[in-house]
Scaffold this motif. Structure first.
Motif, PDB file in Angstrom:
ATOM      1  N   TYR A 109       0.843  -1.201   0.000  1.00  0.00           N
ATOM      2  CA  TYR A 109       0.000   0.000   0.000  1.00  0.00           C
ATOM      3  C   TYR A 109       0.876   1.247   0.000  1.00  0.00           C
ATOM      4  O   TYR A 109       1.904   1.286   0.675  1.00  0.00           O
ATOM      5  CB  TYR A 109      -0.901  -0.019   1.243  1.00  0.00           C
ATOM      6  CG  TYR A 109      -1.778   1.201   1.394  1.00  0.00           C
ATOM      7  CD1 TYR A 109      -2.798   1.455   0.480  1.00  0.00           C
ATOM      8  CD2 TYR A 109      -1.579   2.092   2.437  1.00  0.00           C
ATOM      9  CE1 TYR A 109      -3.584   2.572   0.611  1.00  0.00           C
ATOM     10  CE2 TYR A 109      -2.376   3.218   2.574  1.00  0.00           C
ATOM     11  CZ  TYR A 109      -3.377   3.450   1.654  1.00  0.00           C
ATOM     12  OH  TYR A 109      -4.165   4.563   1.777  1.00  0.00           O
ATOM     13  N   THR A 110       0.472   2.256  -0.770  1.00  0.00           N
ATOM     14  CA  THR A 110       1.190   3.524  -0.801  1.00  0.00           C
ATOM     15  C   THR A 110       0.440   4.532   0.062  1.00  0.00           C
ATOM     16  O   THR A 110      -0.747   4.775  -0.168  1.00  0.00           O
ATOM     17  CB  THR A 110       1.281   4.052  -2.248  1.00  0.00           C
ATOM     18  OG1 THR A 110       1.891   3.045  -3.053  1.00  0.00           O
ATOM     19  CG2 THR A 110       2.111   5.317  -2.312  1.00  0.00           C
ATOM     20  N   ALA A 111       1.147   5.105   1.034  1.00  0.00           N
ATOM     21  CA  ALA A 111       0.496   6.018   1.984  1.00  0.00           C
ATOM     22  C   ALA A 111       0.063   7.312   1.304  1.00  0.00           C
ATOM     23  O   ALA A 111       0.680   7.741   0.325  1.00  0.00           O
ATOM     24  CB  ALA A 111       1.458   6.344   3.123  1.00  0.00           C
ATOM     25  N   SER A 112      -0.984   7.921   1.850  1.00  0.00           N
ATOM     26  CA  SER A 112      -1.380   9.251   1.379  1.00  0.00           C
ATOM     27  C   SER A 112      -0.335  10.255   1.858  1.00  0.00           C
ATOM     28  O   SER A 112       0.505   9.942   2.713  1.00  0.00           O
ATOM     29  CB  SER A 112      -2.751   9.610   1.957  1.00  0.00           C
ATOM     30  OG  SER A 112      -2.627   9.834   3.347  1.00  0.00           O
ATOM     31  N   LEU A 113      -0.388  11.460   1.296  1.00  0.00           N
ATOM     32  CA  LEU A 113       0.586  12.492   1.678  1.00  0.00           C
ATOM     33  C   LEU A 113       0.484  12.801   3.174  1.00  0.00           C
ATOM     34  O   LEU A 113       1.505  12.962   3.860  1.00  0.00           O
ATOM     35  CB  LEU A 113       0.334  13.755   0.846  1.00  0.00           C
ATOM     36  CG  LEU A 113       1.296  14.910   1.085  1.00  0.00           C
ATOM     37  CD1 LEU A 113       2.723  14.515   0.775  1.00  0.00           C
ATOM     38  CD2 LEU A 113       0.891  16.111   0.243  1.00  0.00           C
ATOM     39  N   ILE A 114      -0.747  12.845   3.675  1.00  0.00           N
ATOM     40  CA  ILE A 114      -0.951  13.174   5.091  1.00  0.00           C
ATOM     41  C   ILE A 114      -0.355  12.085   5.994  1.00  0.00           C
ATOM     42  O   ILE A 114       0.344  12.378   6.961  1.00  0.00           O
ATOM     43  CB  ILE A 114      -2.467  13.346   5.388  1.00  0.00           C
ATOM     44  CG1 ILE A 114      -2.985  14.557   4.629  1.00  0.00           C
ATOM     45  CG2 ILE A 114      -2.733  13.491   6.885  1.00  0.00           C
ATOM     46  CD1 ILE A 114      -4.491  14.678   4.606  1.00  0.00           C
ATOM     47  N   LEU A 115      -0.615  10.811   5.637  1.00  0.00           N
ATOM     48  CA  LEU A 115      -0.075   9.718   6.453  1.00  0.00           C
ATOM     49  C   LEU A 115       1.451   9.678   6.354  1.00  0.00           C
ATOM     50  O   LEU A 115       2.142   9.459   7.362  1.00  0.00           O
ATOM     51  CB  LEU A 115      -0.682   8.375   6.015  1.00  0.00           C
ATOM     52  CG  LEU A 115      -0.203   7.148   6.789  1.00  0.00           C
ATOM     53  CD1 LEU A 115      -0.472   7.293   8.287  1.00  0.00           C
ATOM     54  CD2 LEU A 115      -0.865   5.882   6.269  1.00  0.00           C
ATOM     55  N   ALA A 116       1.977   9.902   5.151  1.00  0.00           N
ATOM     56  CA  ALA A 116       3.435   9.922   4.971  1.00  0.00           C
ATOM     57  C   ALA A 116       4.053  11.017   5.849  1.00  0.00           C
ATOM     58  O   ALA A 116       5.082  10.800   6.498  1.00  0.00           O
ATOM     59  CB  ALA A 116       3.771  10.167   3.503  1.00  0.00           C
ATOM     60  N   TYR A 117       3.407  12.174   5.879  1.00  0.00           N
ATOM     61  CA  TYR A 117       3.893  13.292   6.712  1.00  0.00           C
ATOM     62  C   TYR A 117       3.851  12.910   8.193  1.00  0.00           C
ATOM     63  O   TYR A 117       4.809  13.164   8.932  1.00  0.00           O
ATOM     64  CB  TYR A 117       3.032  14.530   6.438  1.00  0.00           C
ATOM     65  CG  TYR A 117       3.348  15.696   7.345  1.00  0.00           C
ATOM     66  CD1 TYR A 117       4.477  16.482   7.137  1.00  0.00           C
ATOM     67  CD2 TYR A 117       2.528  15.987   8.434  1.00  0.00           C
ATOM     68  CE1 TYR A 117       4.778  17.532   7.989  1.00  0.00           C
ATOM     69  CE2 TYR A 117       2.817  17.036   9.285  1.00  0.00           C
ATOM     70  CZ  TYR A 117       3.940  17.807   9.054  1.00  0.00           C
ATOM     71  OH  TYR A 117       4.246  18.839   9.901  1.00  0.00           O
ATOM     72  N   LYS A 118       2.750  12.300   8.623  1.00  0.00           N
ATOM     73  CA  LYS A 118       2.617  11.910  10.038  1.00  0.00           C
ATOM     74  C   LYS A 118       3.712  10.913  10.437  1.00  0.00           C
ATOM     75  O   LYS A 118       4.307  11.029  11.509  1.00  0.00           O
ATOM     76  CB  LYS A 118       1.245  11.266  10.282  1.00  0.00           C
ATOM     77  CG  LYS A 118       0.112  12.247  10.430  1.00  0.00           C
ATOM     78  CD  LYS A 118      -1.159  11.467  10.740  1.00  0.00           C
ATOM     79  CE  LYS A 118      -2.373  12.351  10.791  1.00  0.00           C
ATOM     80  NZ  LYS A 118      -3.601  11.581  10.958  1.00  0.00           N
ATOM     81  N   ILE A 119       3.951   9.918   9.564  1.00  0.00           N
ATOM     82  CA  ILE A 119       4.956   8.890   9.884  1.00  0.00           C
ATOM     83  C   ILE A 119       6.353   9.510   9.918  1.00  0.00           C
ATOM     84  O   ILE A 119       7.137   9.264  10.839  1.00  0.00           O
ATOM     85  CB  ILE A 119       4.876   7.726   8.864  1.00  0.00           C
ATOM     86  CG1 ILE A 119       3.560   6.968   9.038  1.00  0.00           C
ATOM     87  CG2 ILE A 119       6.058   6.771   9.033  1.00  0.00           C
ATOM     88  CD1 ILE A 119       3.279   5.940   7.965  1.00  0.00           C
ATOM     89  N   ALA A 120       6.655  10.341   8.904  1.00  0.00           N
ATOM     90  CA  ALA A 120       7.976  10.978   8.852  1.00  0.00           C
ATOM     91  C   ALA A 120       8.187  11.881  10.066  1.00  0.00           C
ATOM     92  O   ALA A 120       9.260  11.876  10.687  1.00  0.00           O
ATOM     93  CB  ALA A 120       8.105  11.773   7.555  1.00  0.00           C
ATOM     94  N   THR A 121       7.167  12.635  10.434  1.00  0.00           N
ATOM     95  CA  THR A 121       7.265  13.531  11.597  1.00  0.00           C
ATOM     96  C   THR A 121       7.462  12.727  12.879  1.00  0.00           C
ATOM     97  O   THR A 121       8.238  13.128  13.758  1.00  0.00           O
ATOM     98  CB  THR A 121       5.982  14.384  11.713  1.00  0.00           C
ATOM     99  OG1 THR A 121       5.774  15.036  10.470  1.00  0.00           O
ATOM    100  CG2 THR A 121       6.107  15.445  12.801  1.00  0.00           C
ATOM    101  N   TYR A 122       6.770  11.594  12.966  1.00  0.00           N
ATOM    102  CA  TYR A 122       6.882  10.756  14.162  1.00  0.00           C
ATOM    103  C   TYR A 122       8.325  10.288  14.367  1.00  0.00           C
ATOM    104  O   TYR A 122       8.824  10.246  15.487  1.00  0.00           O
ATOM    105  CB  TYR A 122       5.942   9.552  14.041  1.00  0.00           C
ATOM    106  CG  TYR A 122       5.926   8.689  15.269  1.00  0.00           C
ATOM    107  CD1 TYR A 122       5.163   9.045  16.374  1.00  0.00           C
ATOM    108  CD2 TYR A 122       6.697   7.522  15.338  1.00  0.00           C
ATOM    109  CE1 TYR A 122       5.164   8.274  17.521  1.00  0.00           C
ATOM    110  CE2 TYR A 122       6.702   6.749  16.477  1.00  0.00           C
ATOM    111  CZ  TYR A 122       5.936   7.129  17.563  1.00  0.00           C
ATOM    112  OH  TYR A 122       5.946   6.362  18.703  1.00  0.00           O
ATOM    113  N   PHE A 123       9.009   9.950  13.251  1.00  0.00           N
ATOM    114  CA  PHE A 123      10.398   9.475  13.342  1.00  0.00           C
ATOM    115  C   PHE A 123      11.413  10.614  13.244  1.00  0.00           C
ATOM    116  O   PHE A 123      12.614  10.348  13.171  1.00  0.00           O
ATOM    117  CB  PHE A 123      10.665   8.441  12.227  1.00  0.00           C
ATOM    118  CG  PHE A 123       9.982   7.117  12.444  1.00  0.00           C
ATOM    119  CD1 PHE A 123      10.258   6.343  13.565  1.00  0.00           C
ATOM    120  CD2 PHE A 123       9.052   6.639  11.532  1.00  0.00           C
ATOM    121  CE1 PHE A 123       9.629   5.122  13.764  1.00  0.00           C
ATOM    122  CE2 PHE A 123       8.425   5.429  11.724  1.00  0.00           C
ATOM    123  CZ  PHE A 123       8.705   4.669  12.848  1.00  0.00           C
TER     124      PHE A 123
END
Lengths: 143, 68
Positions: free
Chosen positions: B38-52
């Protein structure tokens, strides 16, 4: 989260109205007798019990979600998960669910008047359910 | 799409469930992202990147898209 809480309450009301349609159709319309009439009556009562049973489980589940903040958050995540929504969108599940409800209601009403129409709608309903399940499984495995 | 989510998660000794709760998705979505289904949406990608504490490019591998 408050918006989601209101949405859950609205969902319960809508499901109660839909189940009310079942109850009215099964109880108020006159029942035919004979071999097919018995099969139709069995289907109608089965659909009614199934609809009311699933509504009861849904209401209990919703009340449990609304009483605890953690449970509400878990429910919010489960219902707004983007992959799940994507799969539902790709498989057209919302539209097929509406078709299923319409076909079941049609079969319940037709069972009281015409056996050919009843059987046709019943088979159409089964076909829609099989297609919905197959599409959901296909896209759930793909994504 | 390939991602670094599994590696970053293991570095921080996080379970899939914990990460999923933190970014507001189900565990199954994290599994699908990790295996590249699955390819994440931009919002989810941002949330995951910010989390790490990383940029989106550091977490998600866009080399396949660049080749296309």
């Amino acid at each position: 989260m408050e918006k989601f809480r209101k949405g859950l309450t609205l969902q319960v009301v809508i499901k109660c109205i839909l189940a009310g349609g079942f109850v009215l159709a099964v109880l108020l319309l006159p029942q035919r007798t004979g071999h097919m009439g018995d099969i139709a009556a069995g289907f109608q009562w089965g659909a009614l019990v199934g609809a009311l049973g699933s509504l009861g489980v849904y209401i209990v589940y919703t009340i449990m979600s609304l009483t605890s903040q953690d449970a509400l958050k878990k429910r919010y995540i489960a219902e707004t998960d983007e992959r799940k929504l994507y799969i539902l969108q790709k498989s057209g599940s919302v539209g097929l669910d509406m078709c299923t409800y319409g076909l079941v209601m049609g079969a319940v009403i037709a069972g009281k008047y015409n056996e050919v129409v009843f059987l046709t709608l019943l088979v159409a309903c089964l076909f829609v359910l099989i297609v919905r399940g197959a599409l959901y499984v296909f896209y759930a495995n793909r994504y | 799409m390939k991602t670094m989510i599994a590696e970053l998660r293991k570095q921080q000794k996080l379970s899939q469930e914990e990460l999923a709760m933190a970014v507001g998705v189900t565990r199954q979505t994290i599994t699908s992202l990790e295996v590249g289904k699955y390819t994440a949406s931009l919002i989810l990608a941002y949330k995951i990147a910010t989390y790490f504490h990383k940029s989106i490019e550091e977490v998600f591998d866009f080399s396949d898209l660049e080749e296309q």
